[in-house]
Design an enzyme around this catalytic site. Sequence first.
Site, PDB file in Angstrom:
ATOM      1  N   ARG A  46      28.520   2.338  76.627  1.00  0.00           N
ATOM      2  CA  ARG A  46      29.422   3.076  77.518  1.00  0.00           C
ATOM      3  C   ARG A  46      28.786   3.172  78.904  1.00  0.00           C
ATOM      4  O   ARG A  46      29.466   3.070  79.921  1.00  0.00           O
ATOM      5  CB  ARG A  46      29.739   4.480  76.965  1.00  0.00           C
ATOM      6  CG  ARG A  46      30.474   5.332  77.972  1.00  0.00           C
ATOM      7  CD  ARG A  46      31.226   6.548  77.421  1.00  0.00           C
ATOM      8  NE  ARG A  46      30.741   7.122  76.201  1.00  0.00           N
ATOM      9  CZ  ARG A  46      29.652   7.904  76.100  1.00  0.00           C
ATOM     10  NH1 ARG A  46      28.946   8.212  77.169  1.00  0.00           N
ATOM     11  NH2 ARG A  46      29.286   8.379  74.931  1.00  0.00           N
ATOM     12  N   TYR A  98      51.458   3.579  94.611  1.00  0.00           N
ATOM     13  CA  TYR A  98      51.698   3.125  93.240  1.00  0.00           C
ATOM     14  C   TYR A  98      52.209   4.293  92.388  1.00  0.00           C
ATOM     15  O   TYR A  98      51.612   5.370  92.385  1.00  0.00           O
ATOM     16  CB  TYR A  98      50.391   2.553  92.686  1.00  0.00           C
ATOM     17  CG  TYR A  98      50.462   2.176  91.235  1.00  0.00           C
ATOM     18  CD1 TYR A  98      51.234   1.104  90.825  1.00  0.00           C
ATOM     19  CD2 TYR A  98      49.766   2.892  90.276  1.00  0.00           C
ATOM     20  CE1 TYR A  98      51.314   0.762  89.479  1.00  0.00           C
ATOM     21  CE2 TYR A  98      49.832   2.556  88.941  1.00  0.00           C
ATOM     22  CZ  TYR A  98      50.609   1.486  88.548  1.00  0.00           C
ATOM     23  OH  TYR A  98      50.681   1.154  87.220  1.00  0.00           O
ATOM     24  N   ASP A 170      42.949   2.007  98.105  1.00  0.00           N
ATOM     25  CA  ASP A 170      43.388   1.168  96.985  1.00  0.00           C
ATOM     26  C   ASP A 170      43.702  -0.220  97.552  1.00  0.00           C
ATOM     27  O   ASP A 170      44.688  -0.401  98.261  1.00  0.00           O
ATOM     28  CB  ASP A 170      44.620   1.809  96.323  1.00  0.00           C
ATOM     29  CG  ASP A 170      45.076   1.067  95.068  1.00  0.00           C
ATOM     30  OD1 ASP A 170      44.805  -0.149  94.963  1.00  0.00           O
ATOM     31  OD2 ASP A 170      45.717   1.692  94.207  1.00  0.00           O
ATOM     32  N   LYS A 195      45.263  -6.905  88.343  1.00  0.00           N
ATOM     33  CA  LYS A 195      46.178  -7.665  89.184  1.00  0.00           C
ATOM     34  C   LYS A 195      45.484  -8.934  89.717  1.00  0.00           C
ATOM     35  O   LYS A 195      45.164  -9.808  88.939  1.00  0.00           O
ATOM     36  CB  LYS A 195      46.712  -6.758  90.292  1.00  0.00           C
ATOM     37  CG  LYS A 195      47.113  -5.346  89.809  1.00  0.00           C
ATOM     38  CD  LYS A 195      48.290  -5.342  88.856  1.00  0.00           C
ATOM     39  CE  LYS A 195      48.536  -4.002  88.177  1.00  0.00           C
ATOM     40  NZ  LYS A 195      48.646  -2.823  89.032  1.00  0.00           N
TER      41      LYS A 195
HETATM   42  C1  LIG Z   1      48.581  -1.431  88.855  1.00  0.00           C
HETATM   43  C2  LIG Z   1      48.099  -0.586  89.963  1.00  0.00           C
HETATM   44  C3  LIG Z   1      47.267   0.508  89.727  1.00  0.00           C
HETATM   45  C4  LIG Z   1      46.902   0.968  88.329  1.00  0.00           C
HETATM   46  O1  LIG Z   1      46.076   0.060  87.701  1.00  0.00           O
HETATM   47  P1  LIG Z   1      46.060  -0.195  86.106  1.00  0.00           P
HETATM   48  O2  LIG Z   1      45.052  -1.274  85.959  1.00  0.00           O
HETATM   49  O3  LIG Z   1      47.439  -0.568  85.702  1.00  0.00           O
HETATM   50  O4  LIG Z   1      45.626   1.093  85.477  1.00  0.00           O
HETATM   51  C5  LIG Z   1      46.819   1.223  90.830  1.00  0.00           C
HETATM   52  N1  LIG Z   1      47.151   0.880  92.078  1.00  0.00           N
HETATM   53  C6  LIG Z   1      47.951  -0.174  92.340  1.00  0.00           C
HETATM   54  C7  LIG Z   1      48.291  -0.505  93.754  1.00  0.00           C
HETATM   55  C8  LIG Z   1      48.451  -0.942  91.296  1.00  0.00           C
HETATM   56  O5  LIG Z   1      49.265  -1.971  91.560  1.00  0.00           O
END
Ligand SMILES: *Cc1c(COP(=O)(O)O)cnc(C)c1O
Length: 380
Positions: A46, A98, A170, A195
């Site tokens: 972990r 998001y 982000d 992504k």
């Molecule tokens: C998908 C997404 C998230 C969340 O990420 P996960 O891997 O699905 O938990 C956060 N910010 C943005 C801009 C996203 O597209």
Amino acid sequence: MKFGTKAIHAGQEPDPSTGAIMTPIFQTSTYVQEAPGKHKGYVYARGKNPTRTALEKCIASLEKTKYCLCFSSGMGAADTVIKLLKPGDEVIATHDLYGGSYRMFVRVFSNYGIKFHFVDMVDARNITKFLTKNTKLLWVETPTNPMMNIIDLTVCSKIAKKNNLILAVDNTFASPYLQNPADFGADIVAHSVTKYLGGHSDVVMGALCINNDDLREKLAFIQNSCGATPGPMDSYLVLRGIKTLHLRMEKHCENGKKIAYFLRKHPNVDKVFWPGFPDHTNHAIAKKQMSGFGGMMSFTLKGDKLEDAYNVVTRTKVFSLAESLGGVESLISHPASMTHASIPKEVRMKTGISDSLIRLSVGVEDGDDLVEDIAMSLQQ
Ligand SMILES: *Cc1c(COP(=O)(O)O)cnc(C)c1O
């Protein structure tokens, strides 16, 4: 070293015991100690795993930060950032962020006494109107999801420095190939690795990139204490995915541009939101802080009818109707009923997420096939 070389090599050495060129998948939960406390830096998985360590080094190098911490999801990463705060603290966040981040902030962390302000940051100076003595964190998404607004990171960073706030950006939509927020003063660069970094729609993962030693310590402590860490197999898949990030992003940008201009001249399309258009509100800022405009875009239909949007998103053959983004395959989605369904209608309409808004994650297939597919789906 330049980006493409780092994407393939950073953090990765041939395995010393065999010479294997690929980082092994260390599928283990614990590590043997020679004597109590005498070990090679790995105690329990972990806390640390060598496959994950290689990945963290690689992502840090792409974001040009000293450190990276990987998480079991993008939300796990964001959760860790908010846990730096205490009851009474306030956060100023981008208003069209998001949907999952919005949900976590409002429906989970509001219950713990943390206050969130959602602010239109297209003019980033708006942030100052919401500052109080309790403001601790600025949470910025750029480009925003799904409206493709661009937020000036230099202005955000100046406000953060002046008011002693942590600036978290982000960077999921741009990926480190198109934008490095730390260059503009971000303290934390967050990713949904799910992504573009992963890039193949086969892993859910998150990351935080940091320069400051003390901030890294705090985040790593929360990460290990709360436990949202990724497994070695997923770490391996992302290491593998990143090796083509630079190639994929070039093609995402090329196809994105093609589709954006096609949509813009289509008679059934009302507005197209893509930061590469010279008349996009913050195109100049996009040009300053990004090296390309990517394959994410959204558009509305003339008449703004929900049924018309449903028809478009269910008719495509190459674009698949699905949530998520950033994979090699093209995806189409309907934010109002999918990714942003958890946002109340009045709130989403205010940010521009109207009934006919359609979001595209343009993949790396042949661009002509993608144009043909969208053209077919838009026929009435
Ligand atoms: C998908 C997404 C998230 C969340 O990420 P996960 O891997 O699905 O938990 C956060 N910010 C943005 C801009 C996203 O597209």
